[in-house]
Design a protein around this motif. Structure first.
Motif, PDB file in Angstrom:
ATOM      1  N   UNK A 546      -7.916   1.884   2.881  1.00 47.93           N
ATOM      2  CA  UNK A 546      -8.192   3.221   2.791  1.00 47.93           C
ATOM      3  C   UNK A 546      -7.838   3.291   1.613  1.00 47.93           C
ATOM      4  N   UNK A 547      -7.031   1.898   0.795  1.00 47.94           N
ATOM      5  CA  UNK A 547      -6.927   2.753  -0.863  1.00 47.94           C
ATOM      6  C   UNK A 547      -7.926   3.216  -1.881  1.00 47.94           C
ATOM      7  N   UNK A 548      -7.230   4.008  -2.879  1.00 51.29           N
ATOM      8  CA  UNK A 548      -8.126   4.960  -3.281  1.00 51.29           C
ATOM      9  C   UNK A 548      -8.371   4.217  -4.922  1.00 51.29           C
ATOM     10  N   UNK A 549      -7.570   3.605  -5.236  1.00 57.16           N
ATOM     11  CA  UNK A 549      -6.757   2.943  -6.381  1.00 57.16           C
ATOM     12  C   UNK A 549      -6.730   3.810  -7.407  1.00 57.16           C
ATOM     13  N   UNK A 560       5.148  -6.698 -11.021  1.00 55.33           N
ATOM     14  CA  UNK A 560       3.875  -6.617 -11.310  1.00 55.33           C
ATOM     15  C   UNK A 560       3.086  -7.924 -10.459  1.00 55.33           C
ATOM     16  N   UNK A 561       2.998  -7.580  -8.847  1.00 52.57           N
ATOM     17  CA  UNK A 561       2.417  -8.279  -8.629  1.00 52.57           C
ATOM     18  C   UNK A 561       0.898  -7.395  -7.409  1.00 52.57           C
ATOM     19  N   UNK A 562       0.755  -6.550  -7.741  1.00 53.95           N
ATOM     20  CA  UNK A 562      -0.037  -5.640  -7.534  1.00 53.95           C
ATOM     21  C   UNK A 562      -0.986  -5.288  -8.572  1.00 53.95           C
ATOM     22  N   UNK A 563      -2.548  -5.833  -8.019  1.00 50.05           N
ATOM     23  CA  UNK A 563      -3.660  -5.941  -9.708  1.00 50.05           C
ATOM     24  C   UNK A 563      -5.042  -5.290  -9.078  1.00 50.05           C
ATOM     25  N   UNK A 564      -5.709  -4.239  -9.622  1.00 48.39           N
ATOM     26  CA  UNK A 564      -6.831  -3.712  -9.272  1.00 48.39           C
ATOM     27  C   UNK A 564      -6.931  -2.658 -10.430  1.00 48.39           C
ATOM     28  N   UNK A 565      -8.565  -2.143 -10.500  1.00 51.24           N
ATOM     29  CA  UNK A 565      -8.938  -1.190 -11.578  1.00 51.24           C
ATOM     30  C   UNK A 565      -9.031   0.037 -10.827  1.00 51.24           C
ATOM     31  N   UNK A 566      -8.817   0.960 -11.711  1.00 51.33           N
ATOM     32  CA  UNK A 566      -8.632   3.058 -11.427  1.00 51.33           C
ATOM     33  C   UNK A 566      -9.797   2.751 -10.764  1.00 51.33           C
ATOM     34  N   UNK A 567      -9.372   3.676  -8.737  1.00 57.45           N
ATOM     35  CA  UNK A 567     -10.928   3.900  -8.715  1.00 57.45           C
ATOM     36  C   UNK A 567     -11.304   2.904  -7.469  1.00 57.45           C
ATOM     37  N   UNK A 568     -10.743   1.690  -7.796  1.00 57.15           N
ATOM     38  CA  UNK A 568     -11.240   0.649  -7.023  1.00 57.15           C
ATOM     39  C   UNK A 568      -9.607   0.031  -5.586  1.00 57.15           C
ATOM     40  N   UNK A 569      -9.926  -0.793  -4.823  1.00 60.01           N
ATOM     41  CA  UNK A 569      -9.077  -1.146  -4.037  1.00 60.01           C
ATOM     42  C   UNK A 569      -8.317  -2.494  -5.016  1.00 60.01           C
ATOM     43  N   UNK A 570      -6.929  -2.124  -4.683  1.00 64.83           N
ATOM     44  CA  UNK A 570      -5.839  -2.753  -4.941  1.00 64.83           C
ATOM     45  C   UNK A 570      -5.596  -4.628  -4.734  1.00 64.83           C
ATOM     46  N   UNK A 587       2.888   5.000  -1.446  1.00 63.67           N
ATOM     47  CA  UNK A 587       1.081   5.045  -1.292  1.00 63.67           C
ATOM     48  C   UNK A 587       1.495   6.824  -0.481  1.00 63.67           C
ATOM     49  N   UNK A 588       0.959   7.265  -0.501  1.00 66.30           N
ATOM     50  CA  UNK A 588       0.699   8.699  -0.202  1.00 66.30           C
ATOM     51  C   UNK A 588      -0.517   8.487   1.108  1.00 66.30           C
ATOM     52  N   UNK A 589      -1.943   7.694   0.938  1.00 71.28           N
ATOM     53  CA  UNK A 589      -3.198   7.401   1.243  1.00 71.28           C
ATOM     54  C   UNK A 589      -2.762   6.837   3.212  1.00 71.28           C
ATOM     55  N   UNK A 590      -1.646   5.936   3.227  1.00 69.76           N
ATOM     56  CA  UNK A 590      -1.387   4.796   4.611  1.00 69.76           C
ATOM     57  C   UNK A 590      -2.446   3.619   3.785  1.00 69.76           C
TER      58      UNK A 590
END
Length: 595
Positions: A546-549, A560-570, A587-590
């Motif tokens: 459900x992640x929208x990045x 800082x243990x979460x990585x990922x690009x904008x609009x991509x799954x982290x 997170x608002x998107x569950x």
């Protein structure tokens, strides 16, 4: 002066911290401004009990009950209610189930099943005005004892009432008084235990804040009955308001000839002094309390001899707690037989509980013995917060046990709660919901009792420390099935061999949760999972599809243990994750699962 209306404002510690004194000042200033100070009296009372909805303002004689009042509401109360006679809808209590606005406290579920004896004057009178206590039959019981009854008559009336000590032990009060009376000495003492060490308990504090004269009167009655002329109130120093009001009440009682020499013109003399405690839980035990008052280390001693034989400085001493004493004047005035018509055969009268935890109506409640846990939690307490599922209730504070849904129809009395693996205690009642981990709850209470142990006896000093270490091991995912068996075996040993009630009852939370929530313990040990999602070391956060990045989770992560690009799954780096839950809450998107 005959006032047309009275404005009763809660002056307990909780409401004072929410500016109830400022509400009183504002209303008084407005009344003076409008020339109404001789028509309306503003009274700062003790606790109303409904702490969840404080500050509370009650208008008499209309019986209008306003909740969550703020200082700025004073103008509306004066203009709309006191002058126009109109109820202020926005300040009325709203029933959570029916959504109905209720103006009369007698029609509220919180008060419906209560019967106030120990709390009879709390929320009704000004505790700093002896005339108001006298106007509510105050000191009539003492007068009756001194002029119409012998000491033996008084003791027999207390024995007839079958009242048992409200401090936790549940020993018959009349029998205790009889033992003190039978031991002859040149000096005897009456001690009021106002130490109240249970976490979350505030019954005794509220009585002393709201009705100190009832305790003073009862102590004098006990002194007359047992042959003592000196009273001592042992109270924790962090109860400044209770101490202030108690001191004022004692001074006023002396001025009115109700304390001191030749009380009410008789040959009976009795006076009281205050002794301060430093908040040690073990000093709730009467021998430890006495040693603390003597200036010694607060440690219990083996009994016999009991304090009734050798107590304060080796003299016969009777010890009762605040709530027990608060019942005595009513028993004397109404008769011991009247008291037995309330409650159950073996547990007469009422009991005050500090209802707290995951409950809609947090507060102080007084119910007849025999009232069920279901009635207290779901009718008086208004059920579980946020519509969550009820899981357990801890009665008796750190020394009690956790009871479950199958126990909800259990009548509340001394013997039934004990038979269920819990206890009455002084009156703490903490409600838990589906989000509470019972292993963690046991650990929480063990942390408290280990900290509060006086260390005198090995089973308590060492045994409870070992229990805590095992529980800590289990909540971190390092426990074994052998640890569970050791928990039970060690708990039973500590119960059987500890010196005083603190050690003997400290394992109760462990044993009751082992019995009632065995599967939860097994899940921690075998699956390395906390079913309630409460034990931080056993949690794992992962990001789903459900992640929208949006990067919100990455921005709040403190390590800082979460990585990922904008609009991509982290992705969460499990090695770095400290399991703080910041990402899960943000997170608002569950899109984040908590496993």
């Amino acid at each position: 002066m005959a006032y047309k209306k009275h404005v009763l404002i809660c002056g307990g510690t909780g409401c004072l911290s929410s500016k109830s004194a400022q509400i009183a000042e504002n209303i008084n200033a407005l009344l003076k401004e409008k020339g109404m100070e001789e028509e309306v009296q503003v009274v700062l009372t003790g606790c109303f009990g409904f702490c969840e909805k404080g500050p509370i303002v009650k208008i008499v004689p209309s019986n209008t009950f306003y909740v969550e009042v703020k200082p700025e509401d004073a103008a509306r109360i004066v203009e709309e209610d006191l002058i126009k006679g109109e109820k202020i809808e926005s300040l009325l209590y709203k029933d959570p189930s029916t959504k109905e606005k209720i103006s009369d406290s007698d029609k509220m579920g919180f008060y419906d099943k209560q019967q106030r004896i120990a709390l009879r004057n709390c929320g009704l009178i000004n505790p700093e005005n002896i005339k108001e206590y006298l106007g509510n039959r105050g000191y009539q019981a003492l007068g009756k004892c001194l002029t119409e009854m012998t000491p033996e008559d008084v003791i027999n009336e207390v024995k007839l009432s079958k009242i048992r000590g409200r401090g936790g032990g549940g020993f018959p009060t009349g029998l205790k008084w009889q033992f003190a009376a039978n031991n002859h000495a040149d000096q005897k003492y009456v001690v009021c235990n106002a130490d109240e060490g249970d976490p979350g308990a505030f019954m005794d504090r509220s009585i002393l804040e709201g009705d100190p004269h009832s305790v003073i009167e009862a102590m004098a009655i006990c002194g007359y009955a047992t042959g003592a002329n000196k009273g001592l109130v042992y109270i924790r120093a962090e109860y400044p308001l209770a101490i202030k009001r108690l001191r004022k009440a004692m001074a006023d009682a002396r001025e009115y000839g109700l304390l001191g020499e030749n009380i009410l013109g008789t040959d009976f003399s009795f006076d009281i002094e205050i002794k301060y405690g430093a908040g040690a839980f073990v000093c709730g035990e009467e021998t430890a309390l006495i040693h603390s008052m003597e200036g010694e280390r607060g440690e219990p001693t083996s009994k016999p001899p009991f304090p009734a034989e050798s107590g304060y400085f080796g003299r016969p001493t009777n010890v009762n707690n605040v709530e027990t004493f608060a019942n005595i004047p009513e028993i004397i005035l109404n008769g011991g037989e009247w008291y037995t018509t309330i409650g159950t055969e073996k547990s007469s009268g009422t009991k005050v509980f500090a209802l707290a935890g995951k409950i809609n109506n947090v507060g102080l409640v007084e119910v007849p013995m025999g009232t069920t846990l279901r009635e207290v939690i779901f009718e008086i307490g208004g059920g579980i917060k946020d519509g969550k599922k009820f899981k357990a209730v801890q009665t008796g504070g750190p020394s009690g046990g956790c009871l479950t849904e199958k126990d909800l129809d259990t009548p509340i009395d001394f013997d039934t709660l004990t038979s269920k693996g819990s206890m009455m205690g002084s009156g703490g009642m903490i409600v838990m919901d589906e989000d509470d981990c019972m292993v963690a709850v046991s650990k929480f209470y063990l942390e408290f009792t280990v900290e509060e142990s006086c260390g005198k006896c090995t089973p308590c000093r060492v045994g409870n420390k070992r229990l805590l270490e095992i529980l800590d091991k289990i909540t971190k995912g390092n426990g074994t099935m052998e640890d569970l068996e050791l928990l039970r075996e060690l708990s039973e040993t500590i119960k059987d061999t500890s010196l005083c009630g603190l050690g003997q009852t400290a394992p109760n939370p462990v044993l009751s949760t082992l019995n009632n929530f065995w599967d939860e313990y097994v899940a921690h040990v075998k699956d390395k999972k906390c079913p309630a999602g409460s034990c931080q070391d056993l949690l794992q956060y992962t990001i789903n599809d459900k992640c929208i990045g949006c990067t919100a989770c990455a921005r709040v992560c403190p390590v800082n243990c979460i990585t990922g690009k904008v609009k991509e799954k982290h992705v969460i780096d499990q090695e770095k994750c400290i399991k703080c839950g910041a990402c899960y809450s943000t997170c608002k998107f569950k899109a984040i699962d908590r496993l």
